[in-house]
Motif scaffolding. Structure first.
Motif, PDB file in Angstrom:
ATOM      1  N   ARG A 316       0.813  -1.216   0.000  1.00  0.00           N
ATOM      2  CA  ARG A 316       0.000   0.000   0.000  1.00  0.00           C
ATOM      3  C   ARG A 316       0.849   1.271   0.000  1.00  0.00           C
ATOM      4  NH1 ARG A 316      -5.154   0.327   0.644  1.00  0.00           N
ATOM      5  NH2 ARG A 316      -5.000   2.314   1.760  1.00  0.00           N
ATOM      6  N   VAL A 317       2.116   1.149   0.388  1.00  0.00           N
ATOM      7  CA  VAL A 317       3.014   2.302   0.306  1.00  0.00           C
ATOM      8  C   VAL A 317       4.115   2.062  -0.729  1.00  0.00           C
ATOM      9  CG1 VAL A 317       2.555   3.201   2.614  1.00  0.00           C
ATOM     10  CG2 VAL A 317       4.315   1.441   2.312  1.00  0.00           C
ATOM     11  N   GLY A 318       3.879   1.118  -1.626  1.00  0.00           N
ATOM     12  CA  GLY A 318       4.790   0.914  -2.746  1.00  0.00           C
ATOM     13  C   GLY A 318       6.037   0.117  -2.448  1.00  0.00           C
ATOM     14  N   GLU A 428       4.332  -0.494  -7.161  1.00  0.00           N
ATOM     15  CA  GLU A 428       4.648   0.937  -7.125  1.00  0.00           C
ATOM     16  C   GLU A 428       3.434   1.776  -7.513  1.00  0.00           C
ATOM     17  OE1 GLU A 428       8.218   2.258  -8.955  1.00  0.00           O
ATOM     18  OE2 GLU A 428       9.492   0.923  -7.764  1.00  0.00           O
ATOM     19  N   VAL A 429       2.647   1.300  -8.469  1.00  0.00           N
ATOM     20  CA  VAL A 429       1.452   2.047  -8.866  1.00  0.00           C
ATOM     21  C   VAL A 429       0.435   2.063  -7.727  1.00  0.00           C
ATOM     22  CG1 VAL A 429      -0.490   2.160 -10.474  1.00  0.00           C
ATOM     23  CG2 VAL A 429       1.795   1.583 -11.318  1.00  0.00           C
ATOM     24  N   ILE A 430       0.250   0.930  -7.064  1.00  0.00           N
ATOM     25  CA  ILE A 430      -0.656   0.886  -5.909  1.00  0.00           C
ATOM     26  C   ILE A 430      -0.177   1.850  -4.833  1.00  0.00           C
ATOM     27  CG2 ILE A 430      -1.434  -0.563  -3.986  1.00  0.00           C
ATOM     28  CD1 ILE A 430      -1.580  -2.897  -5.977  1.00  0.00           C
ATOM     29  N   GLY A 431       1.137   1.867  -4.591  1.00  0.00           N
ATOM     30  CA  GLY A 431       1.688   2.806  -3.622  1.00  0.00           C
ATOM     31  C   GLY A 431       1.415   4.246  -4.015  1.00  0.00           C
ATOM     32  N   TYR A 432       1.581   4.545  -5.294  1.00  0.00           N
ATOM     33  CA  TYR A 432       1.318   5.903  -5.786  1.00  0.00           C
ATOM     34  C   TYR A 432      -0.139   6.296  -5.553  1.00  0.00           C
ATOM     35  CZ  TYR A 432       0.228   9.574  -9.169  1.00  0.00           C
ATOM     36  OH  TYR A 432      -0.230  10.718  -9.763  1.00  0.00           O
TER      37      TYR A 432
END
Length: 531
Positions: A316-318, A428-432
């Motif tokens: 969740r934070v990439g 990384e997209v989820i984190g973003y």
């Protein structure tokens, strides 16, 4: 001893990953292609490393030193003929016969040189009686060498230039363009798991080479300028968060400075959970290696932890996770081993490792299995690697059955979860998407830091979409493309064209692998210290 003393430190000789007296074709000298993205073919990043330990020693002694990374045997002999006072050879257990041959060549071509061996191969029983060498360095090498050379035990640690370099990605040659420095922050782990060679090699000690967060931060800044990168590995330390005060100091400095970097580190699940995902990302962590081991194993570091929830919290934070599980514990049966593997796959980590329970010399596991008469000493040391066949008797699995389980675990990971490079982009997209509107300014800036790579990711995803052959993998990649387009808009025409170019490089690599070989030999390098 004065500065006139000359020291040669060498890795074992190449070629690697060939079937001969000294090597095996299924034992590649690549962390990813050999053991993490093992069966992912063209999607597996091809990455080499220089020999970290030898450079660390050379940088921290006062004598003239030369480090020879991955020479051919003739190149090693050529260097030995220059007449060094000491010749040190670093090796793992599986390269024992290479060490033996190199020691013989030193005696033949430079008989006055004193021979030192170091690395995990020194844990082989009675090795000092098996090889014609003068010194055996077990454990931390800087102090050993300084004492041997008559130098003060008190010294300020100096960071050498150690790094990884990507040779290929999706078949595209990258040599000379993609270097990532590693920062030697420490050695070992205090947990002492029964199978863990590094922990027992260093006496279950957590040796801190860089003792403060400020020292680590200063190296990040210096090496970032030197290598023109924001990506770093914190190397040597097998449980970075074991020193929470040092980690917290680094986090605070990172937040205060506003610097955004991508750090890779090793940490146990209990300490990752305790430190927390948000604090980790504030420290600059991008990838963390976690030893899951087994859902049935009673290791305290994983007790009462929900690994699936922890991996999701990090995602969740990439933060990407390399999740490592162990196959062939004594309690594994043909029924429950797949329950264990399925539990691992349910975590959907960016990268997976499935290693055999490994009784390597120097570990309590080795001593126990030796006492039980289960180690197959007739199997050559070259075959004692945890990504081929086991070299011990298991209560339930034959050697062939064990290999089949490991092979299938890697293939299920690849087929069902998709290529790791796509999972990395997904995380990384989820984190973003989760951080871009955070109330925490540093996390908002972190989201924008990730987004800088997204245009490149769109092209990579297109290339991956064209290259995969299985329907479920194509569907997964389409989902990630949709997620990425949700973040930064539709894929542009030039990115689609770039994807076609990647497709061409990828198919060419598959052709070379099929009709020639996928082995990539590491580069030979020579480095001078104190000259």
């Amino acid at each position: 001893m004065g500065s006139k003393v000359k020291v040669l430190l060498s890795s074992v000789f190449k070629p690697f990953a060939v079937d001969d007296l000294y090597s095996r074709s299924d034992s590649k000298i690549e962390l990813f292609h050999n053991q993490i993205t093992k069966y992912q073919g063209v999607f597996s990043p091809r990455i080499n490393y220089n020999t970290f330990g030898l450079h660390i020693i050379a940088k921290n002694i006062e004598s003239k030193a030369v480090v020879l990374d991955y020479p051919s045997l003739p190149r090693f002999i050529e260097e030995v003929k220059k007449g060094y006072d000491y010749v040190g050879i670093g090796s793992i257990v599986q390269n024992f016969n290479k060490v033996k041959r190199m020691a013989e060549e030193v005696r033949r071509h430079s008989p006055r040189s004193k021979i030192i061996i170091g690395g995990f191969c020194t844990m082989i029983e009675n090795i000092e009686k098996m090889l014609d060498v003068d010194y055996v360095c077990k454990g931390e090498g800087i102090s050993f060498m300084r004492e041997l050379l008559g130098q003060s035990p008190e010294y300020k640690f100096r960071q050498p230039e150690i790094f990884s370099y990507t040779r290929e990605l999706l078949g595209v040659p990258l040599s000379g363009f993609d270097y990532h420095p590693f920062i030697a922050v420490g050695l070992g782990c205090p947990y002492g798991c029964d199978f863990c060679s590094p922990s027992h090699f260093f006496g279950k000690r957590h040796i801190k080479l860089l003792k403060t967060g400020k020292e680590i931060f200063d190296e990040i800044v210096k090496l970032g300028k030197r290598f023109k990168t924001t990506s770093f590995g914190l190397g040597g330390d097998d449980n970075f968060l074991a020193d929470e005060a040092r980690a917290e100091e680094l986090r605070k400095i990172m937040v205060e400075s506003g610097l955004q970097v991508k750090l890779f580190l090793f940490a146990s699940a209990d300490l990752v959970k305790k430190f927390g995902a948000e604090r980790l990302v504030e420290m600059g962590v991008s990838t963390v290696w976690i030893g899951r081991e087994s859902g049935f194993a009673p290791y305290p570091k994983n007790k009462d932890l929900d690994l699936k929830a922890l991996v999701e919290e990090l995602r969740r934070v990439g933060i990407k996770v390399i999740l490592s599980s162990i196959l062939l514990f004594d309690f594994h049966t043909k029924a429950n081993i797949w329950e264990d593997i399925e539990d691992h796959l349910a975590c959907s980590p960016a990268f997976s490792q499935f290693a055999f329970y490994a009784p390597l010399p120097g570990t309590p596991l080795y001593e126990r299995m030796k006492e039980e008469g289960r180690i197959l000493f007739s199997i050559p040391l070259e075959d004692w690697h945890i990504f081929g066949k086991p070299w011990y008797i298991h209560p339930e699995f034959s050697l062939e059955e064990a290999k089949a389980v490991q092979d299938r675990a890697y293939l299920e990971d690849f087929y069902r979860l998709g290529p790791s490079i796509v999972r990395l982009i997904r995380d990384e997209v989820i984190g973003y998407l989760n951080m871009r509107q955070s109330s925490n300014q540093y996390l908002r800036e972190r989201a924008e830091f990730y987004a800088k790579d997204f245009p490149l990711y769109r092209a990579i995803l297109r290339g991956c979409l064209y290259l995969v052959r299985r329907k479920e993998q194509k569907e997964f990649i389409k989902e990630v493309i949709s997620l990425l387009e949700q973040a930064i808009g539709k894929t542009r025409i030039w990115e689609k064209i770039s994807g076609l170019g990647l497709y061409g490089f990828g198919r060419l690599r598959e052709f070379r692998t099929r009709f020639f070989s996928d082995t990539i030999q590491p580069k030979t390098r020579i480095s001078y210290y104190n000259w």
